[in-house]
Motif scaffolding. Sequence first.
Motif, PDB file in Angstrom:
ATOM      1  N   ILE A 229      67.699 -12.915  38.845  1.00 26.30           N
ATOM      2  CA  ILE A 229      67.447 -14.473  37.969  1.00 26.30           C
ATOM      3  C   ILE A 229      68.823 -15.339  37.896  1.00 26.30           C
ATOM      4  CG2 ILE A 229      67.979 -14.681  35.789  1.00 26.30           C
ATOM      5  CD1 ILE A 229      67.401 -12.024  34.448  1.00 26.30           C
ATOM      6  N   TYR A 230      69.919 -14.881  38.419  1.00 23.55           N
ATOM      7  CA  TYR A 230      70.518 -15.835  38.974  1.00 23.55           C
ATOM      8  C   TYR A 230      69.961 -17.044  40.400  1.00 23.55           C
ATOM      9  CZ  TYR A 230      75.180 -17.690  41.342  1.00 23.55           C
ATOM     10  OH  TYR A 230      76.230 -18.193  42.297  1.00 23.55           O
ATOM     11  N   LYS A 231      70.083 -16.371  41.064  1.00 27.15           N
ATOM     12  CA  LYS A 231      68.941 -17.213  42.005  1.00 27.15           C
ATOM     13  C   LYS A 231      68.302 -17.506  42.202  1.00 27.15           C
ATOM     14  CE  LYS A 231      66.669 -15.678  46.819  1.00 27.15           C
ATOM     15  NZ  LYS A 231      65.854 -16.132  46.723  1.00 27.15           N
ATOM     16  N   THR A 232      67.480 -17.349  41.160  1.00 27.56           N
ATOM     17  CA  THR A 232      65.697 -17.668  40.768  1.00 27.56           C
ATOM     18  C   THR A 232      66.527 -18.786  40.051  1.00 27.56           C
ATOM     19  OG1 THR A 232      64.970 -15.585  40.610  1.00 27.56           O
ATOM     20  CG2 THR A 232      63.900 -17.926  39.981  1.00 27.56           C
ATOM     21  N   ALA A 233      67.157 -18.816  39.324  1.00 30.22           N
ATOM     22  CA  ALA A 233      67.493 -20.221  38.569  1.00 30.22           C
ATOM     23  C   ALA A 233      68.564 -21.135  39.023  1.00 30.22           C
ATOM     24  CB  ALA A 233      68.347 -19.754  37.219  1.00 30.22           C
ATOM     25  N   LEU A 234      69.756 -20.382  39.342  1.00 27.80           N
ATOM     26  CA  LEU A 234      70.892 -21.481  39.750  1.00 27.80           C
ATOM     27  C   LEU A 234      71.068 -21.973  41.464  1.00 27.80           C
ATOM     28  CD1 LEU A 234      73.751 -20.339  37.797  1.00 27.80           C
ATOM     29  CD2 LEU A 234      72.319 -22.543  37.781  1.00 27.80           C
ATOM     30  N   MET A 235      70.356 -21.077  42.222  1.00 29.82           N
ATOM     31  CA  MET A 235      70.104 -21.300  44.080  1.00 29.82           C
ATOM     32  C   MET A 235      68.613 -21.508  44.084  1.00 29.82           C
ATOM     33  SD  MET A 235      71.699 -17.850  45.301  1.00 29.82           S
ATOM     34  CE  MET A 235      71.946 -18.236  46.914  1.00 29.82           C
ATOM     35  N   ASP A 236      67.654 -21.325  42.993  1.00 36.20           N
ATOM     36  CA  ASP A 236      66.236 -21.907  43.517  1.00 36.20           C
ATOM     37  C   ASP A 236      66.100 -23.108  42.828  1.00 36.20           C
ATOM     38  OD1 ASP A 236      66.225 -19.769  45.744  1.00 36.20           O
ATOM     39  OD2 ASP A 236      65.042 -19.111  44.704  1.00 36.20           O
ATOM     40  N   ASN A 237      66.811 -23.094  41.671  1.00 33.21           N
ATOM     41  CA  ASN A 237      66.617 -24.328  40.405  1.00 33.21           C
ATOM     42  C   ASN A 237      64.910 -23.863  40.316  1.00 33.21           C
ATOM     43  OD1 ASN A 237      66.739 -26.529  39.057  1.00 33.21           O
ATOM     44  ND2 ASN A 237      65.827 -28.168  40.460  1.00 33.21           N
ATOM     45  N   ASN A 238      64.945 -22.971  39.823  1.00 33.11           N
ATOM     46  CA  ASN A 238      63.596 -23.120  39.053  1.00 33.11           C
ATOM     47  C   ASN A 238      64.092 -22.238  37.679  1.00 33.11           C
ATOM     48  OD1 ASN A 238      60.785 -21.537  38.364  1.00 33.11           O
ATOM     49  ND2 ASN A 238      60.484 -21.355  40.178  1.00 33.11           N
ATOM     50  N   PHE A 239      63.901 -22.482  36.558  1.00 36.70           N
ATOM     51  CA  PHE A 239      65.057 -22.034  35.777  1.00 36.70           C
ATOM     52  C   PHE A 239      63.594 -21.427  34.619  1.00 36.70           C
ATOM     53  CE2 PHE A 239      68.301 -25.038  36.641  1.00 36.70           C
ATOM     54  CZ  PHE A 239      69.058 -24.120  35.363  1.00 36.70           C
ATOM     55  N   GLY A 240      62.021 -22.111  34.716  1.00 34.67           N
ATOM     56  CA  GLY A 240      60.929 -21.190  34.187  1.00 34.67           C
ATOM     57  C   GLY A 240      60.889 -19.622  34.726  1.00 34.67           C
ATOM     58  N   TYR A 241      60.371 -20.130  35.605  1.00 40.12           N
ATOM     59  CA  TYR A 241      60.582 -18.542  36.839  1.00 40.12           C
ATOM     60  C   TYR A 241      61.512 -17.724  35.948  1.00 40.12           C
ATOM     61  CZ  TYR A 241      58.658 -14.720  39.385  1.00 40.12           C
ATOM     62  OH  TYR A 241      58.274 -13.804  39.769  1.00 40.12           O
ATOM     63  N   SER A 242      62.908 -17.656  35.993  1.00 41.78           N
ATOM     64  CA  SER A 242      63.758 -16.961  35.915  1.00 41.78           C
ATOM     65  C   SER A 242      64.101 -16.436  34.209  1.00 41.78           C
ATOM     66  CB  SER A 242      65.087 -17.776  36.549  1.00 41.78           C
ATOM     67  OG  SER A 242      65.540 -18.924  35.396  1.00 41.78           O
ATOM     68  N   ASN A 243      63.625 -17.232  33.624  1.00 40.93           N
ATOM     69  CA  ASN A 243      63.737 -17.372  32.078  1.00 40.93           C
ATOM     70  C   ASN A 243      62.579 -16.253  31.858  1.00 40.93           C
ATOM     71  OD1 ASN A 243      65.288 -18.632  31.718  1.00 40.93           O
ATOM     72  ND2 ASN A 243      64.083 -21.156  30.581  1.00 40.93           N
ATOM     73  N   THR A 244      61.248 -16.164  33.507  1.00 42.41           N
ATOM     74  CA  THR A 244      60.089 -15.257  32.754  1.00 42.41           C
ATOM     75  C   THR A 244      60.916 -13.725  33.261  1.00 42.41           C
ATOM     76  OG1 THR A 244      59.026 -16.516  32.996  1.00 42.41           O
ATOM     77  CG2 THR A 244      57.832 -14.222  33.987  1.00 42.41           C
ATOM     78  N   VAL A 245      61.647 -13.556  34.566  1.00 41.49           N
ATOM     79  CA  VAL A 245      62.637 -12.332  34.554  1.00 41.49           C
ATOM     80  C   VAL A 245      63.097 -12.054  33.847  1.00 41.49           C
ATOM     81  CG1 VAL A 245      64.103 -11.197  36.432  1.00 41.49           C
ATOM     82  CG2 VAL A 245      61.991 -13.130  36.903  1.00 41.49           C
ATOM     83  N   GLY A 246      64.567 -12.905  32.678  1.00 43.50           N
ATOM     84  CA  GLY A 246      65.361 -12.859  32.118  1.00 43.50           C
ATOM     85  C   GLY A 246      64.314 -12.095  30.343  1.00 43.50           C
TER      86      GLY A 246
END
Length: 290
Positions: free
Chosen positions: A248-265
């Motif tokens: 989740i950290y990698k997807t949101a803050l490193m890949d700048n993909n908050f929508g997808y990171s929130n899906t995993v969250g």
Amino acid sequence: MAKNKGYIALFLIPTIILFVVVYAVSIVILAGTSFTEWATGTKPVFIGLSNYIKMFTDDSDFTRSLINTVIWIILQSTAHVFIGVLFAIILNMKEFYWKFARTVFMIPNIISGAAVGMLFLCILNPEFGAINSIIRLLGFKDFSQNWFMDYRTSFFSVTMTWLPYAAVVTILVLAEIAAIPEGLFESARIDGASEIKVNLYIVLPLLRNIIGTCVILSGTSMLQKLDIIMMTTGGGPGNQTMNLPMYIYKTALMDNNFGYSNTVGTFLVVFGIVLVLLYRRIFKIGNSDT
């Protein structure tokens, strides 16, 4: 009675407000944005179930993260709790060393995860680390193992940074043992029961609720484990030590993909709720023993 209910409601209001503002609203936003495409500087765009379809069908990193998380949950709920309960039973015998052992065993649990990560980075350093140095002293002069960055050893190395340190479980179990009436132990000993039988047939059955609680605490702690992984491997090499929080950290803050990171969250929240309910059912926590 009605007056007491009024006071209870009054005292609950601050807690309810805090829960709604800090948790409930955040969870609703998390779940809502999981159906969007959203990056920094852009507005969320609704894309339906696309993120969820991708997560379950076309994301090997998520699959690896989920597998690692499940393995760590199983290890934490079994080996970690077993170590804690065993140590509690040993300390309960109150031999001459019990106070010293209890204090020393607690030390890793009062150090921050980041500090523990840095400590293990030094201990397992391929050049000057204590483990490699000891192995070289034993005659393997050219031995130089990069424990955290080798595919063969990285998962085991990360696991060992927290698995043996079950002092919180030990303290909780010790407190529960102290609440057992002394008369039960005296009766068993008068009847000729050995310490092993006392622990097996009296102590352990009465510890069911607290052991179940410790299993829940230990298992769900793996749904929050981020600091040590970030400090030691960052989820690598590749995705070998990636877990769901790290992903989740990698997807949101490193890949700048908050929508997808929130899906995993969102998946992580649901997974945690299911895990707690499953453990409560297995250990029948809260049910009477009669």
